[in-house]
Design a protein around this motif. Sequence first.
Motif, PDB file in Angstrom:
ATOM      1  N   GLU A 214     -17.345 -38.884 -14.065  1.00  0.00           N
ATOM      2  CA  GLU A 214     -17.920 -39.649 -12.958  1.00  0.00           C
ATOM      3  C   GLU A 214     -16.793 -40.115 -12.050  1.00  0.00           C
ATOM      4  OE1 GLU A 214     -20.611 -42.695 -14.194  1.00  0.00           O
ATOM      5  OE2 GLU A 214     -21.494 -41.419 -15.744  1.00  0.00           O
TER       6      GLU A 214
ATOM      7  N   THR B 208     -26.949 -37.272 -16.295  1.00  0.00           N
ATOM      8  CA  THR B 208     -26.210 -38.140 -15.382  1.00  0.00           C
ATOM      9  C   THR B 208     -26.981 -39.402 -15.025  1.00  0.00           C
ATOM     10  OG1 THR B 208     -27.105 -37.034 -13.435  1.00  0.00           O
ATOM     11  CG2 THR B 208     -25.022 -36.185 -14.318  1.00  0.00           C
ATOM     12  N   GLY B 209     -28.286 -39.376 -15.232  1.00  0.00           N
ATOM     13  CA  GLY B 209     -29.116 -40.503 -14.836  1.00  0.00           C
ATOM     14  C   GLY B 209     -29.550 -40.426 -13.379  1.00  0.00           C
ATOM     15  N   ASN B 210     -29.141 -39.376 -12.693  1.00  0.00           N
ATOM     16  CA  ASN B 210     -29.441 -39.237 -11.273  1.00  0.00           C
ATOM     17  C   ASN B 210     -29.587 -37.746 -10.955  1.00  0.00           C
ATOM     18  OD1 ASN B 210     -29.223 -38.949  -8.455  1.00  0.00           O
ATOM     19  ND2 ASN B 210     -27.980 -40.796  -8.284  1.00  0.00           N
TER      20      ASN B 210
ATOM     21  N   TYR C 236     -29.678 -36.200  -8.130  1.00  0.00           N
ATOM     22  CA  TYR C 236     -28.802 -35.749  -7.059  1.00  0.00           C
ATOM     23  C   TYR C 236     -27.388 -35.497  -7.577  1.00  0.00           C
ATOM     24  CZ  TYR C 236     -32.747 -37.247  -4.314  1.00  0.00           C
ATOM     25  OH  TYR C 236     -34.012 -37.379  -3.818  1.00  0.00           O
ATOM     26  N   GLU C 237     -26.935 -36.344  -8.470  1.00  0.00           N
ATOM     27  CA  GLU C 237     -25.617 -36.152  -9.072  1.00  0.00           C
ATOM     28  C   GLU C 237     -25.611 -34.887  -9.940  1.00  0.00           C
ATOM     29  OE1 GLU C 237     -22.431 -38.599 -11.842  1.00  0.00           O
ATOM     30  OE2 GLU C 237     -24.117 -39.661 -10.955  1.00  0.00           O
ATOM     31  N   SER C 238     -26.694 -34.682 -10.679  1.00  0.00           N
ATOM     32  CA  SER C 238     -26.807 -33.479 -11.509  1.00  0.00           C
ATOM     33  C   SER C 238     -26.781 -32.219 -10.645  1.00  0.00           C
ATOM     34  CB  SER C 238     -28.097 -33.515 -12.331  1.00  0.00           C
ATOM     35  OG  SER C 238     -28.075 -34.561 -13.262  1.00  0.00           O
TER      36      SER C 238
ATOM     37  N   SER D 155     -31.847 -34.381 -14.882  1.00  0.00           N
ATOM     38  CA  SER D 155     -31.301 -35.677 -14.481  1.00  0.00           C
ATOM     39  C   SER D 155     -30.889 -36.540 -15.672  1.00  0.00           C
ATOM     40  CB  SER D 155     -32.314 -36.435 -13.618  1.00  0.00           C
ATOM     41  OG  SER D 155     -33.474 -36.726 -14.363  1.00  0.00           O
TER      42      SER D 155
END
Length: 108
Positions: free
Chosen positions: A97, A19-21, A23-25, A16
Motif C-alpha cells: 500500500e 485490498t478492501g477497495n 478501485y485499488e484492486s 475487492s
Amino acid sequence: MVTQASIITRDMAEISEKTGNIYESVAIISQRARQITINVKEELNSKLAEFASTVDNLEEIFENREQIEISKFYERMPKPTSLAIEEFVEDKVMFRERDQDPAGALEL
C-alpha cells in the motif's frame, strides 16, 4: 478444440476483498497486466527477430510458415488482463500500500 469464453463474470467482492477497495484492486490488476504485456511483447519480438532480414524478398515473406505459427501461438494466448485477474485472485501478486511505501510504488 475447446475455446475459452470471451466474457467471464467475476465476483467483485472476491476481487475487492484483498485490498478492501475495488478501485485499488483494479489498479493493481491493471499494473500487473501491463507487466505481463511488456514481457510477452519482448519475448515475441526476440523470437521474431530471428527471422528479420535486411533484404525484403517477396518469396521469403510468403514462405515463412514458422514465423506465422509463432505469431498465431501468441494470438491464441490468454489476454494479459485475464492472466492478471487470475494471479490476483490466487494471491500470486505481491503489492504494498502507498502508506507503507514511501516511494508509492506497487511491488508486483
